[in-house]
Design a protein around this motif. Structure first.
Motif, PDB file in Angstrom:
ATOM      1  N   SER A  33       6.668  -0.198 -14.109  1.00  0.00           N
ATOM      2  CA  SER A  33       7.934  -0.171 -14.846  1.00  0.00           C
ATOM      3  C   SER A  33       8.277   1.206 -15.388  1.00  0.00           C
ATOM      4  CB  SER A  33       7.894  -1.185 -15.993  1.00  0.00           C
ATOM      5  OG  SER A  33       6.827  -0.895 -16.887  1.00  0.00           O
ATOM      6  N   ASP A  34       7.300   2.132 -15.391  1.00  0.00           N
ATOM      7  CA  ASP A  34       7.563   3.494 -15.875  1.00  0.00           C
ATOM      8  C   ASP A  34       8.138   4.408 -14.790  1.00  0.00           C
ATOM      9  OD1 ASP A  34       6.605   3.025 -18.493  1.00  0.00           O
ATOM     10  OD2 ASP A  34       4.540   3.316 -17.825  1.00  0.00           O
ATOM     11  N   HIS A  35       8.137   3.948 -13.559  1.00  0.00           N
ATOM     12  CA  HIS A  35       8.604   4.799 -12.464  1.00  0.00           C
ATOM     13  C   HIS A  35      10.091   5.092 -12.608  1.00  0.00           C
ATOM     14  CE1 HIS A  35       9.349   6.274  -8.395  1.00  0.00           C
ATOM     15  NE2 HIS A  35       8.036   6.441  -8.285  1.00  0.00           N
ATOM     16  N   LEU A  36      10.484   6.302 -12.270  1.00  0.00           N
ATOM     17  CA  LEU A  36      11.872   6.722 -12.400  1.00  0.00           C
ATOM     18  C   LEU A  36      12.837   5.868 -11.573  1.00  0.00           C
ATOM     19  CD1 LEU A  36      11.393  10.608 -12.243  1.00  0.00           C
ATOM     20  CD2 LEU A  36      12.067   9.271 -14.244  1.00  0.00           C
ATOM     21  N   ALA A  37      12.353   5.298 -10.469  1.00  0.00           N
ATOM     22  CA  ALA A  37      13.238   4.534  -9.587  1.00  0.00           C
ATOM     23  C   ALA A  37      13.512   3.127 -10.094  1.00  0.00           C
ATOM     24  CB  ALA A  37      12.625   4.447  -8.183  1.00  0.00           C
ATOM     25  N   VAL A  38      12.707   2.627 -11.011  1.00  0.00           N
ATOM     26  CA  VAL A  38      12.794   1.217 -11.396  1.00  0.00           C
ATOM     27  C   VAL A  38      14.123   0.852 -12.060  1.00  0.00           C
ATOM     28  CG1 VAL A  38      11.798  -0.556 -12.907  1.00  0.00           C
ATOM     29  CG2 VAL A  38      10.328   0.790 -11.390  1.00  0.00           C
ATOM     30  N   PRO A  39      14.680   1.665 -12.958  1.00  0.00           N
ATOM     31  CA  PRO A  39      16.000   1.287 -13.500  1.00  0.00           C
ATOM     32  C   PRO A  39      17.059   1.080 -12.417  1.00  0.00           C
ATOM     33  CG  PRO A  39      15.025   2.997 -14.852  1.00  0.00           C
ATOM     34  CD  PRO A  39      14.148   2.866 -13.639  1.00  0.00           C
ATOM     35  N   GLY A  40      17.052   1.936 -11.403  1.00  0.00           N
ATOM     36  CA  GLY A  40      17.990   1.764 -10.305  1.00  0.00           C
ATOM     37  C   GLY A  40      17.711   0.505  -9.507  1.00  0.00           C
ATOM     38  N   GLU A  94       0.836  -1.211   0.000  1.00  0.00           N
ATOM     39  CA  GLU A  94       0.000   0.000   0.000  1.00  0.00           C
ATOM     40  C   GLU A  94       0.865   1.253   0.000  1.00  0.00           C
ATOM     41  OE1 GLU A  94      -2.382  -0.640   3.433  1.00  0.00           O
ATOM     42  OE2 GLU A  94      -3.860  -1.912   2.399  1.00  0.00           O
ATOM     43  N   ARG A  95       1.928   1.245   0.810  1.00  0.00           N
ATOM     44  CA  ARG A  95       2.795   2.413   0.865  1.00  0.00           C
ATOM     45  C   ARG A  95       3.542   2.604  -0.448  1.00  0.00           C
ATOM     46  NH1 ARG A  95       7.745   3.105   1.717  1.00  0.00           N
ATOM     47  NH2 ARG A  95       8.156   1.025   2.536  1.00  0.00           N
ATOM     48  N   GLY A 135       3.922   5.370  -5.896  1.00  0.00           N
ATOM     49  CA  GLY A 135       3.893   5.215  -7.339  1.00  0.00           C
ATOM     50  C   GLY A 135       4.795   4.139  -7.899  1.00  0.00           C
ATOM     51  N   VAL A 136       5.607   3.495  -7.044  1.00  0.00           N
ATOM     52  CA  VAL A 136       6.510   2.451  -7.523  1.00  0.00           C
ATOM     53  C   VAL A 136       5.734   1.191  -7.890  1.00  0.00           C
ATOM     54  CG1 VAL A 136       8.562   1.077  -6.965  1.00  0.00           C
ATOM     55  CG2 VAL A 136       8.329   3.382  -6.060  1.00  0.00           C
ATOM     56  N   VAL A 137       4.596   1.001  -7.249  1.00  0.00           N
ATOM     57  CA  VAL A 137       3.745  -0.165  -7.475  1.00  0.00           C
ATOM     58  C   VAL A 137       2.373   0.315  -7.929  1.00  0.00           C
ATOM     59  CG1 VAL A 137       2.557  -2.082  -6.315  1.00  0.00           C
ATOM     60  CG2 VAL A 137       4.977  -1.630  -5.841  1.00  0.00           C
ATOM     61  N   ASN A 138       1.809  -0.374  -8.915  1.00  0.00           N
ATOM     62  CA  ASN A 138       0.447  -0.093  -9.365  1.00  0.00           C
ATOM     63  C   ASN A 138      -0.524  -1.019  -8.656  1.00  0.00           C
ATOM     64  OD1 ASN A 138       1.115   1.937 -11.212  1.00  0.00           O
ATOM     65  ND2 ASN A 138       1.522   0.456 -12.841  1.00  0.00           N
ATOM     66  N   ALA A 139      -1.571  -0.453  -8.070  1.00  0.00           N
ATOM     67  CA  ALA A 139      -2.613  -1.229  -7.391  1.00  0.00           C
ATOM     68  C   ALA A 139      -3.877  -1.197  -8.239  1.00  0.00           C
ATOM     69  CB  ALA A 139      -2.888  -0.656  -6.007  1.00  0.00           C
ATOM     70  N   VAL A 140      -4.465  -2.374  -8.477  1.00  0.00           N
ATOM     71  CA  VAL A 140      -5.663  -2.488  -9.316  1.00  0.00           C
ATOM     72  C   VAL A 140      -6.705  -3.320  -8.573  1.00  0.00           C
ATOM     73  CG1 VAL A 140      -6.596  -3.330 -11.500  1.00  0.00           C
ATOM     74  CG2 VAL A 140      -4.292  -2.348 -11.420  1.00  0.00           C
TER      75      VAL A 140
END
Length: 225
Positions: A92-99, A69-70, A75-80
């Protein structure tokens, strides 16, 4: 024998050793590391909190749910919403994901770096693999990195400096002590080494050489004994 300078560096580095089963823990020594690592390993898969918790059995469902939830709020995780359930998937579009991907890839990067170092040795291994707890994914942050290297001839004097250099580099890369078990192909017949070699053959992560060499060598040694 460990000299004083190396022993001192080991003490200093203790708190930044790597746990290969939790590569993200180097920056997030919490449940976040476990949740994100599982999501990174299956980026196209959506999990409920319960499904993800089964991949992290030492953690509670409530703990996993709160973390998801956090992370979704960040925004790192999408909840549906799917019916009465909520599924979560890495954004996968989040800026932190490549790192995050780079951190998750540390185990593979370690193998690549070790292979490049072995390629510089004056005598090339017939076979080399990581074995022991690292190969079985049963590490803690204090686990040694065990590497089996089998040379075609007895060349310990020729590669002694290269062995020490590789151990030092692995320690620098991971924070963990490295131990190279250096053998020549004739020593594979030594029955006292058979349990270690069988474990390396069964669980080992190949670093260099022919991946089938050790299996064939052990088969020949068993037939001749």
């Amino acid at each position: 024998m460990i000299d004083e300078s190396r022993e001192d560096s080991t003490v200093v580095d203790y708190r930044r050793r790597m746990d290969i089963t939790r590569p993200l823990a180097v920056v997030a020594p919490t449940l976040d590391a476990d949740v994100l690592y599982r999501l990174l390993r299956a980026e196209e898969v959506a999990f409920t909190a319960g499904q993800l918790q089964r991949l992290i059995p030492e953690r509670s469902v409530d703990g996993v749910r709160r973390t998801l939830e956090r992370l979704s709020r960040q925004g790192v995780v999408n909840a549906v919403h799917v019916g009465h359930a909520i599924t979560y998937r890495l954004n996968s579009d989040h800026l932190a994901v490549p790192g995050l991907r780079l951190l998750a890839a540390q185990p593979a990067e370690l193998v690549d770096r070790m292979a490049r170092q072995l390629d510089t040795w004056p005598v090339q291994p017939l076979y080399a693999s990581i074995f022991g707890s690292w190969a079985r994914s049963q590490t803690t942050e204090t686990s040694d990195v065990d590497l089996l290297v089998i040379l075609p001839t007895a060349a310990a004097d020729e590669v002694e400096a290269f062995v020490r250099d590789l151990e030092d580099r692995v320690h620098a890369w991971t924070g963990n002590d490295a131990r190279v078990l250096l053998l020549d192909q004739e020593q594979v017949r030594d029955e006292s080494l058979r349990p270690v070699l069988q474990n390396a053959q069964r669980d080992g992560i190949r670093v260099a050489g022919d991946e089938h060499w050790l299996r064939r060598a052990l088969r020949r040694a068993a037939a001749q004994s």
